[in-house]
Design an enzyme around this catalytic site. Structure first.
Site: not given
Length: 354
Positions: A174-175, A201, A295, A298
Protein backbone atom coordinates in the site's frame (compact mmCIF):
# COMPACT_ATOMS: atom_id res chain seq x y z
CA UNK A 1 3.16 18.79 20.26
CA UNK A 2 0.99 19.16 17.18
CA UNK A 3 2.44 17.79 13.94
CA UNK A 4 3.32 20.37 11.30
CA UNK A 5 1.99 20.09 7.75
CA UNK A 6 2.98 22.34 4.87
CA UNK A 7 0.24 22.73 2.23
CA UNK A 8 1.56 23.74 -1.20
CA UNK A 9 -1.06 24.58 -3.83
CA UNK A 10 -1.51 27.45 -6.28
CA UNK A 11 -5.29 27.38 -5.74
CA UNK A 12 -6.38 29.58 -2.84
CA UNK A 13 -9.56 27.51 -2.56
CA UNK A 14 -7.68 24.21 -2.23
CA UNK A 15 -5.24 25.71 0.27
CA UNK A 16 -8.16 26.93 2.37
CA UNK A 17 -10.08 23.64 2.17
CA UNK A 18 -7.08 21.41 2.99
CA UNK A 19 -5.95 23.77 5.75
CA UNK A 20 -9.42 23.70 7.30
CA UNK A 21 -9.53 19.88 7.37
CA UNK A 22 -6.04 19.56 8.85
CA UNK A 23 -6.46 22.37 11.39
CA UNK A 24 -9.71 20.87 12.70
CA UNK A 25 -7.84 17.57 13.14
CA UNK A 26 -5.25 19.27 15.33
CA UNK A 27 -2.40 19.83 12.87
CA UNK A 28 -0.34 23.01 12.73
CA UNK A 29 -0.49 24.21 9.13
CA UNK A 30 1.54 26.57 6.96
CA UNK A 31 0.77 27.23 3.30
CA UNK A 32 2.65 28.13 0.14
CA UNK A 33 1.11 29.15 -3.17
CA UNK A 34 4.05 28.28 -5.46
CA UNK A 35 6.49 25.44 -5.69
CA UNK A 36 9.41 27.80 -5.09
CA UNK A 37 7.78 29.18 -1.95
CA UNK A 38 7.04 25.63 -0.82
CA UNK A 39 10.71 24.65 -1.04
CA UNK A 40 11.73 27.77 0.90
CA UNK A 41 9.16 27.16 3.66
CA UNK A 42 10.17 23.51 3.89
CA UNK A 43 13.75 24.53 4.67
CA UNK A 44 12.72 27.29 7.08
CA UNK A 45 9.82 25.64 8.93
CA UNK A 46 10.79 21.92 9.03
CA UNK A 47 7.30 20.38 8.67
CA UNK A 48 6.57 16.75 9.54
CA UNK A 49 4.77 16.27 6.22
CA UNK A 50 3.86 18.15 3.04
CA UNK A 51 0.83 18.07 0.74
CA UNK A 52 1.99 19.12 -2.72
CA UNK A 53 -0.12 19.87 -5.77
CA UNK A 54 1.24 18.41 -9.00
CA UNK A 55 -0.17 21.02 -11.38
CA UNK A 56 1.22 24.48 -10.59
CA UNK A 57 2.50 27.27 -12.86
CA UNK A 58 6.13 28.48 -12.86
CA UNK A 59 7.43 25.49 -10.83
CA UNK A 60 5.38 22.30 -11.10
CA UNK A 61 4.99 19.80 -8.29
CA UNK A 62 7.55 17.36 -9.68
CA UNK A 63 10.27 20.01 -9.81
CA UNK A 64 9.36 21.23 -6.34
CA UNK A 65 9.40 17.66 -5.02
CA UNK A 66 12.87 17.03 -6.44
CA UNK A 67 14.20 20.19 -4.78
CA UNK A 68 12.51 19.29 -1.48
CA UNK A 69 14.05 15.83 -1.45
CA UNK A 70 17.48 17.30 -2.18
CA UNK A 71 17.17 20.09 0.42
CA UNK A 72 15.47 18.24 3.28
CA UNK A 73 13.88 14.82 2.66
CA UNK A 74 10.36 15.01 4.10
CA UNK A 75 7.28 12.76 3.69
CA UNK A 76 5.21 14.24 0.85
CA UNK A 77 1.62 13.42 -0.14
CA UNK A 78 0.97 14.48 -3.72
CA UNK A 79 -2.40 16.02 -4.66
CA UNK A 80 -3.32 14.79 -8.14
CA UNK A 81 -6.10 15.10 -10.68
CA UNK A 82 -7.99 12.02 -11.88
CA UNK A 83 -6.60 12.13 -15.42
CA UNK A 84 -4.18 10.02 -17.43
CA UNK A 85 -1.67 12.86 -17.29
CA UNK A 86 -2.24 13.17 -13.55
CA UNK A 87 -1.65 9.43 -13.09
CA UNK A 88 1.63 9.50 -15.02
CA UNK A 89 2.87 12.55 -13.11
CA UNK A 90 1.85 10.98 -9.80
CA UNK A 91 3.78 7.79 -10.52
CA UNK A 92 6.81 9.88 -11.41
CA UNK A 93 6.40 11.71 -8.09
CA UNK A 94 6.31 8.41 -6.20
CA UNK A 95 9.50 7.36 -7.98
CA UNK A 96 11.09 10.67 -6.91
CA UNK A 97 10.33 9.98 -3.25
CA UNK A 98 6.74 11.01 -2.45
CA UNK A 99 5.24 8.56 0.04
CA UNK A 100 1.64 8.66 -1.18
CA UNK A 101 -0.94 10.62 -3.16
CA UNK A 102 -4.53 11.70 -2.97
CA UNK A 103 -6.80 12.53 -5.89
CA UNK A 104 -9.03 15.56 -6.17
CA UNK A 105 -12.61 14.29 -6.56
CA UNK A 106 -13.72 17.01 -8.94
CA UNK A 107 -10.69 17.88 -11.04
CA UNK A 108 -8.15 20.62 -10.55
CA UNK A 109 -10.30 22.67 -8.14
CA UNK A 110 -12.88 20.94 -5.98
CA UNK A 111 -15.62 22.23 -3.73
CA UNK A 112 -16.27 18.76 -2.39
CA UNK A 113 -13.34 18.26 -0.03
CA UNK A 114 -15.67 16.18 2.13
CA UNK A 115 -15.33 13.40 -0.47
CA UNK A 116 -11.64 12.98 0.35
CA UNK A 117 -11.51 14.32 3.92
CA UNK A 118 -11.08 10.94 5.63
CA UNK A 119 -8.57 9.78 3.03
CA UNK A 120 -6.59 13.02 3.39
CA UNK A 121 -6.38 12.68 7.16
CA UNK A 122 -5.39 8.99 6.96
CA UNK A 123 -2.63 9.68 4.45
CA UNK A 124 -1.25 12.73 6.24
CA UNK A 125 -1.23 10.79 9.51
CA UNK A 126 0.65 7.92 7.84
CA UNK A 127 3.04 10.37 6.17
CA UNK A 128 3.91 11.97 9.51
CA UNK A 129 4.87 8.53 10.81
CA UNK A 130 6.70 7.42 7.68
CA UNK A 131 10.28 7.69 6.52
CA UNK A 132 10.86 9.24 3.09
CA UNK A 133 12.89 7.21 0.63
CA UNK A 134 16.26 8.58 -0.46
CA UNK A 135 15.44 9.77 -3.94
CA UNK A 136 19.00 10.87 -4.67
CA UNK A 137 19.78 7.23 -5.54
CA UNK A 138 17.75 5.30 -8.12
CA UNK A 139 15.65 2.49 -6.70
CA UNK A 140 17.05 0.06 -9.24
CA UNK A 141 20.12 -0.16 -11.48
CA UNK A 142 19.72 1.86 -14.64
CA UNK A 143 20.15 -0.93 -17.12
CA UNK A 144 18.76 -1.28 -20.60
CA UNK A 145 15.03 -1.81 -20.37
CA UNK A 146 13.64 -5.08 -21.67
CA UNK A 147 10.92 -4.06 -24.07
CA UNK A 148 7.88 -6.33 -24.42
CA UNK A 149 8.59 -6.97 -28.10
CA UNK A 150 12.14 -8.07 -27.22
CA UNK A 151 11.07 -10.85 -24.88
CA UNK A 152 10.98 -14.37 -26.31
CA UNK A 153 7.53 -15.86 -26.38
CA UNK A 154 7.01 -19.37 -24.93
CA UNK A 155 6.85 -22.22 -27.39
CA UNK A 156 3.60 -24.13 -27.73
CA UNK A 157 5.08 -27.07 -25.81
CA UNK A 158 6.32 -24.81 -23.05
CA UNK A 159 2.93 -23.07 -22.90
CA UNK A 160 1.26 -26.46 -22.41
CA UNK A 161 3.69 -27.26 -19.60
CA UNK A 162 2.77 -23.98 -17.94
CA UNK A 163 -0.94 -24.83 -17.93
CA UNK A 164 -0.55 -26.58 -14.56
CA UNK A 165 0.49 -23.63 -12.42
CA UNK A 166 3.60 -24.56 -10.37
CA UNK A 167 2.75 -21.98 -7.72
CA UNK A 168 2.50 -18.21 -7.25
CA UNK A 169 4.08 -15.28 -5.52
CA UNK A 170 1.41 -13.08 -3.91
CA UNK A 171 2.43 -9.50 -3.08
CA UNK A 172 0.47 -7.09 -0.88
CA UNK A 173 1.47 -3.43 -0.65
CA UNK A 174 0.00 0.00 0.00
CA UNK A 175 1.51 3.34 1.09
CA UNK A 176 5.00 3.72 -0.36
CA UNK A 177 4.42 0.73 -2.60
CA UNK A 178 5.22 1.92 -6.13
CA UNK A 179 8.77 2.90 -5.23
CA UNK A 180 9.26 -0.16 -3.00
CA UNK A 181 8.09 -2.48 -5.78
CA UNK A 182 11.00 -1.14 -7.83
CA UNK A 183 13.27 -2.81 -5.24
CA UNK A 184 11.62 -6.13 -6.02
CA UNK A 185 9.94 -6.66 -9.38
CA UNK A 186 12.68 -5.47 -11.78
CA UNK A 187 15.13 -7.82 -10.07
CA UNK A 188 13.15 -10.96 -10.90
CA UNK A 189 14.82 -12.55 -13.94
CA UNK A 190 13.19 -13.41 -17.22
CA UNK A 191 13.26 -17.12 -16.33
CA UNK A 192 11.59 -16.63 -12.93
CA UNK A 193 9.51 -19.82 -12.61
CA UNK A 194 6.37 -18.47 -10.92
CA UNK A 195 3.74 -15.89 -11.84
CA UNK A 196 3.59 -12.88 -9.51
CA UNK A 197 0.26 -11.35 -8.44
CA UNK A 198 0.32 -7.87 -6.89
CA UNK A 199 -2.36 -6.04 -4.94
CA UNK A 200 -1.24 -2.40 -4.67
CA UNK A 201 -3.87 -0.18 -3.05
CA UNK A 202 -4.45 2.41 -5.77
CA UNK A 203 -7.41 4.10 -7.56
CA UNK A 204 -8.77 2.61 -10.78
CA UNK A 205 -7.39 5.45 -12.92
CA UNK A 206 -3.82 4.75 -11.83
CA UNK A 207 -3.16 1.01 -11.96
CA UNK A 208 -2.96 0.76 -15.77
CA UNK A 209 -0.35 3.53 -15.93
CA UNK A 210 1.50 1.86 -13.06
CA UNK A 211 1.48 -1.53 -14.81
CA UNK A 212 2.80 0.07 -18.00
CA UNK A 213 5.57 1.80 -16.07
CA UNK A 214 6.61 -1.45 -14.36
CA UNK A 215 6.45 -3.31 -17.68
CA UNK A 216 9.13 -0.96 -19.01
CA UNK A 217 11.34 -1.65 -15.97
CA UNK A 218 10.92 -5.42 -15.57
CA UNK A 219 12.30 -8.41 -17.48
CA UNK A 220 8.94 -10.10 -16.78
CA UNK A 221 5.82 -8.99 -18.62
CA UNK A 222 3.56 -6.79 -16.44
CA UNK A 223 -0.18 -6.45 -17.03
CA UNK A 224 -3.11 -4.86 -15.25
CA UNK A 225 -5.89 -7.36 -14.50
CA UNK A 226 -8.78 -5.46 -16.08
CA UNK A 227 -10.18 -8.56 -17.78
CA UNK A 228 -9.78 -12.31 -17.13
CA UNK A 229 -6.15 -13.27 -17.84
CA UNK A 230 -4.56 -16.75 -17.83
CA UNK A 231 -1.99 -16.97 -15.02
CA UNK A 232 1.40 -17.89 -16.51
CA UNK A 233 5.01 -17.95 -15.32
CA UNK A 234 7.02 -15.02 -16.65
CA UNK A 235 4.18 -12.59 -15.95
CA UNK A 236 3.37 -10.07 -13.23
CA UNK A 237 -0.30 -9.28 -12.68
CA UNK A 238 -1.31 -5.94 -11.12
CA UNK A 239 -4.80 -5.88 -9.61
CA UNK A 240 -6.98 -3.14 -11.12
CA UNK A 241 -7.81 -0.31 -8.77
CA UNK A 242 -11.43 -0.06 -7.68
CA UNK A 243 -11.81 -3.87 -7.92
CA UNK A 244 -10.57 -6.96 -6.12
CA UNK A 245 -8.39 -9.49 -7.92
CA UNK A 246 -9.59 -13.06 -7.61
CA UNK A 247 -8.51 -16.38 -9.09
CA UNK A 248 -10.72 -18.90 -10.82
CA UNK A 249 -10.36 -21.91 -13.10
CA UNK A 250 -11.41 -21.95 -16.73
CA UNK A 251 -10.87 -24.86 -19.11
CA UNK A 252 -8.37 -26.39 -16.73
CA UNK A 253 -6.30 -23.21 -16.39
CA UNK A 254 -6.05 -20.72 -13.56
CA UNK A 255 -7.22 -17.23 -14.43
CA UNK A 256 -6.78 -13.89 -12.65
CA UNK A 257 -9.81 -11.69 -12.96
CA UNK A 258 -11.28 -8.49 -11.52
CA UNK A 259 -14.43 -8.55 -9.41
CA UNK A 260 -16.41 -5.78 -7.68
CA UNK A 261 -14.99 -4.58 -4.37
CA UNK A 262 -15.73 -7.16 -1.66
CA UNK A 263 -17.89 -5.81 1.22
CA UNK A 264 -16.16 -5.91 4.57
CA UNK A 265 -12.71 -5.21 3.13
CA UNK A 266 -11.74 -1.53 3.46
CA UNK A 267 -8.77 -1.57 1.06
CA UNK A 268 -8.76 -2.46 -2.64
CA UNK A 269 -7.52 -4.36 -4.47
CA UNK A 270 -7.75 -6.49 -1.32
CA UNK A 271 -4.72 -8.60 -0.38
CA UNK A 272 -6.89 -10.84 1.81
CA UNK A 273 -9.23 -11.57 -1.12
CA UNK A 274 -6.33 -12.39 -3.47
CA UNK A 275 -4.53 -14.70 -1.02
CA UNK A 276 -7.70 -16.55 0.02
CA UNK A 277 -8.58 -17.08 -3.66
CA UNK A 278 -5.10 -18.50 -4.31
CA UNK A 279 -5.45 -20.88 -1.35
CA UNK A 280 -8.67 -22.26 -2.85
CA UNK A 281 -6.91 -23.28 -6.06
CA UNK A 282 -3.23 -23.90 -5.25
CA UNK A 283 -1.58 -25.94 -2.50
CA UNK A 284 -0.26 -23.62 0.21
CA UNK A 285 3.19 -25.24 -0.09
CA UNK A 286 3.41 -23.83 -3.63
CA UNK A 287 2.54 -20.27 -2.57
CA UNK A 288 4.80 -17.47 -1.34
CA UNK A 289 3.29 -14.36 0.25
CA UNK A 290 5.21 -11.08 0.33
CA UNK A 291 3.97 -8.24 2.53
CA UNK A 292 5.44 -4.84 1.79
CA UNK A 293 5.02 -1.31 3.13
CA UNK A 294 1.56 0.07 3.86
CA UNK A 295 -0.80 1.24 6.56
CA UNK A 296 -3.52 -1.01 7.93
CA UNK A 297 -3.71 -4.80 8.18
CA UNK A 298 -4.90 -5.95 4.75
CA UNK A 299 -3.54 -9.41 4.01
CA UNK A 300 -2.21 -10.21 7.49
CA UNK A 301 -4.88 -12.81 8.30
CA UNK A 302 -4.82 -14.50 4.89
CA UNK A 303 -1.02 -14.67 4.70
CA UNK A 304 -0.91 -16.07 8.23
CA UNK A 305 -3.30 -18.82 7.10
CA UNK A 306 -1.05 -19.41 4.09
CA UNK A 307 1.94 -19.97 6.39
CA UNK A 308 -0.03 -22.16 8.79
CA UNK A 309 -1.05 -24.39 5.87
CA UNK A 310 2.54 -24.91 4.72
CA UNK A 311 3.32 -21.88 2.58
CA UNK A 312 6.16 -19.39 2.97
CA UNK A 313 5.93 -15.65 3.61
CA UNK A 314 8.20 -12.63 3.72
CA UNK A 315 7.46 -9.40 5.62
CA UNK A 316 9.38 -6.25 4.75
CA UNK A 317 11.48 -5.09 7.68
CA UNK A 318 10.95 -1.83 9.53
CA UNK A 319 14.37 -0.72 8.31
CA UNK A 320 13.07 -0.11 4.76
CA UNK A 321 9.27 0.07 5.06
CA UNK A 322 7.95 3.57 4.37
CA UNK A 323 5.00 2.67 6.63
CA UNK A 324 5.50 -0.42 8.79
CA UNK A 325 1.79 -1.13 9.31
CA UNK A 326 1.00 -4.09 7.03
CA UNK A 327 4.30 -5.98 7.54
CA UNK A 328 4.10 -5.35 11.29
CA UNK A 329 0.59 -6.83 11.44
CA UNK A 330 1.80 -9.96 9.64
CA UNK A 331 4.78 -10.33 11.97
CA UNK A 332 2.61 -9.82 15.07
CA UNK A 333 0.20 -12.51 13.86
CA UNK A 334 3.06 -14.99 13.61
CA UNK A 335 2.60 -15.15 9.85
CA UNK A 336 6.10 -14.17 8.65
CA UNK A 337 8.54 -16.91 7.69
CA UNK A 338 11.25 -14.26 7.13
CA UNK A 339 11.60 -10.53 7.76
CA UNK A 340 13.81 -8.82 5.18
CA UNK A 341 14.60 -5.33 3.85
CA UNK A 342 12.95 -4.69 0.50
CA UNK A 343 16.17 -4.87 -1.52
CA UNK A 344 16.87 -8.44 -0.33
CA UNK A 345 13.45 -9.94 -1.12
CA UNK A 346 14.04 -10.66 -4.83
CA UNK A 347 17.26 -12.52 -4.01
CA UNK A 348 15.43 -14.59 -1.37
CA UNK A 349 12.69 -15.52 -3.82
CA UNK A 350 15.25 -16.61 -6.40
CA UNK A 351 17.07 -18.60 -3.73
CA UNK A 352 13.92 -20.45 -2.73
CA UNK A 353 13.00 -21.31 -6.30
CA UNK A 354 16.31 -22.18 -7.95
Amino acid sequence: MAKRVLVVDDSALMRRLITSVLTEAGYQVETANTGKQGVEKLVQWHPDAVTLDINMPEMDGLTALSLMMAARPTPVVMVSSLTVEGALATLEALALGAVDFITKPGGTISLTIEDIQEQLLDKVKAACRSRPRDATQPALPRRANVRPDARPQPTTARARQQADCPGMVLVGVSTGGPRTLEDLLPHLPEDFPLPVLVCQHMPANFTDAFAQRMDRLCPLRVREVNTPLPIEPGHIYIGKGGTDMTITERLGRLVAMPKPETPGHPWHPSVDVMVDAALRHVEASKLIGVMLTGMGNDGAQAMTRLKQQGGRTIAESEATAVVFGMPHELINAGGATLVLPSHQIARQLKGWLH
